[in-house]
Design a protein around this motif. Sequence first.
Motif, PDB file in Angstrom:
ATOM      1  N   PRO A 165       3.818  -1.808   4.746  1.00 21.58           N
ATOM      2  CA  PRO A 165       2.910  -1.188   5.722  1.00 21.58           C
ATOM      3  C   PRO A 165       2.516   0.236   5.364  1.00 21.58           C
ATOM      4  CG  PRO A 165       5.128  -1.393   6.621  1.00 21.58           C
ATOM      5  CD  PRO A 165       5.099  -2.201   5.369  1.00 21.58           C
ATOM      6  N   GLN A 166       3.388   0.973   4.685  1.00 23.53           N
ATOM      7  CA  GLN A 166       3.045   2.351   4.325  1.00 23.53           C
ATOM      8  C   GLN A 166       1.857   2.402   3.376  1.00 23.53           C
ATOM      9  OE1 GLN A 166       6.389   4.715   3.000  1.00 23.53           O
ATOM     10  NE2 GLN A 166       7.587   4.246   4.847  1.00 23.53           N
ATOM     11  N   TYR A 168      -0.726   0.530   3.455  1.00 24.41           N
ATOM     12  CA  TYR A 168      -1.940   0.416   4.274  1.00 24.41           C
ATOM     13  C   TYR A 168      -2.136   1.651   5.145  1.00 24.41           C
ATOM     14  CZ  TYR A 168      -1.845  -4.496   2.918  1.00 24.41           C
ATOM     15  OH  TYR A 168      -1.838  -5.668   2.191  1.00 24.41           O
ATOM     16  N   GLU A 169      -1.035   2.190   5.666  1.00 25.46           N
ATOM     17  CA  GLU A 169      -1.122   3.377   6.507  1.00 25.46           C
ATOM     18  C   GLU A 169      -1.652   4.573   5.725  1.00 25.46           C
ATOM     19  OE1 GLU A 169       1.844   6.440   8.947  1.00 25.46           O
ATOM     20  OE2 GLU A 169       2.606   4.501   8.267  1.00 25.46           O
ATOM     21  N   GLN A 170      -1.161   4.741   4.501  1.00 20.52           N
ATOM     22  CA  GLN A 170      -1.533   5.908   3.703  1.00 20.52           C
ATOM     23  C   GLN A 170      -2.770   5.666   2.840  1.00 20.52           C
ATOM     24  OE1 GLN A 170       2.082   6.817   1.552  1.00 20.52           O
ATOM     25  NE2 GLN A 170       3.243   7.197   3.428  1.00 20.52           N
ATOM     26  N   GLY A 199       0.870  -1.280   9.383  1.00 24.70           N
ATOM     27  CA  GLY A 199       0.482   0.005   8.807  1.00 24.70           C
ATOM     28  C   GLY A 199      -0.687   0.631   9.535  1.00 24.70           C
ATOM     29  N   GLU A 202       0.495   1.838  13.032  1.00 22.83           N
ATOM     30  CA  GLU A 202       1.297   3.055  12.958  1.00 22.83           C
ATOM     31  C   GLU A 202       0.445   4.278  12.648  1.00 22.83           C
ATOM     32  OE1 GLU A 202       4.500   2.171  10.248  1.00 22.83           O
ATOM     33  OE2 GLU A 202       5.604   1.036  11.773  1.00 22.83           O
ATOM     34  N   TYR A 203      -0.615   4.090  11.876  1.00 20.01           N
ATOM     35  CA  TYR A 203      -1.523   5.198  11.574  1.00 20.01           C
ATOM     36  C   TYR A 203      -2.124   5.754  12.862  1.00 20.01           C
ATOM     37  CZ  TYR A 203      -5.578   7.733   9.735  1.00 20.01           C
ATOM     38  OH  TYR A 203      -6.503   8.696   9.460  1.00 20.01           O
TER      39      TYR A 203
END
Length: 363
Positions: A165-166, A168-170, A199, A202-203
């Motif tokens: 997921p990170q 996609y988040e970043q 992700g 969470e963003y």
Amino acid sequence: MNEIQQQQSTISAPSEGVLDAIGSTPLIHLRRYLESADVQLYAKLESCNPGGSAKDRPARTMIEHALQTGEIDENTTVIEATSGNMGIGLAQACNYYGIPLICVVDPHAQPQNIGIMEAYGAIIERVTQPLYGDYLKACLTRVQELLQQIPDSYWPNQYANLQNPQAYEQGTVQEVDAALQGEIDYLFVATSSVGAARGCQEYFTKRGRQTKVIAVDAAGSLLFGGPGGARRIPGLGSGNIPPLAAGQDFDRVVRVTDLDCVTGCRRMVKYESILAGGSAGGVLEAVRSMIPELRTKVCAAILHDSGTRYLDTIYSDNWVEQELRYPVEELEMRIEQPSRVNKSFSTQKPVRFSPHFLEHATV
């Protein structure tokens, strides 16, 4: 409704290797796909990543993180269960760093995807029989067996690895947000490992944003308390509840059938000249099914891969007639009619995974 202004294109600096070229994929304003002109819909074309899908991002992130932490080196054998795109992303990353890779695949894996993985040097391990009626369970069981048999082996575990997921988040959602200058009312994303949806969620949560994340799932998936059933489109839905799903809230879940996915893909290429992959067709039909709610809103949809890997299935009239038992003549009419995504599959209440759903997870 304020029209989102297009940003001027800039010339990028050369990439330092193919993995550096992952990301910065196009965001396209779809002006023809929907019947309504007062819904702004933007599509993130993840097929433009060098490995051809959104999975390039988490594949690179997981492998590089494992290298940085010392969990793997060039002598380690990476082993993963994959339906295709993650396998291709991992094969590209592992080949780049000179790391052996074994991909455990099921009978529904696209032959073209397997060929691409092999071209990158991956070894293919085939599972031919389901376990308790589910091929993913069988693949994950085989992964565990191989980990026991092969010294210095490593399982990235896309279903539980927080680097998934990170990525996609970043990356993905941050790019969409920047391109639309923070004006996103709804974001539609397909779910399988739940990495992309988590992700993105969470963003927005970390920034206190009110953007609604719509999780698009397969009608035959066990995710979100679904009843389970046959699914023919890879990369959408799951026969297991992945650990990445634990504690996740989504504003709505929309379930789509295999035929919805075919309809979306065929409509997309007809009206936008974009050859979209299977899950992308489902995502687009989920958007179309919500048009009355989306009027005057800005919407974005993450399209995970390209239709070039589905020419023998979704874009084949014979496959649609033989495998989905649906006449092609009726499919042509369906493309022109309002979306038939079954509203009974959709839930408008925020969805939270509970530990109960995770009891039978084998990852």
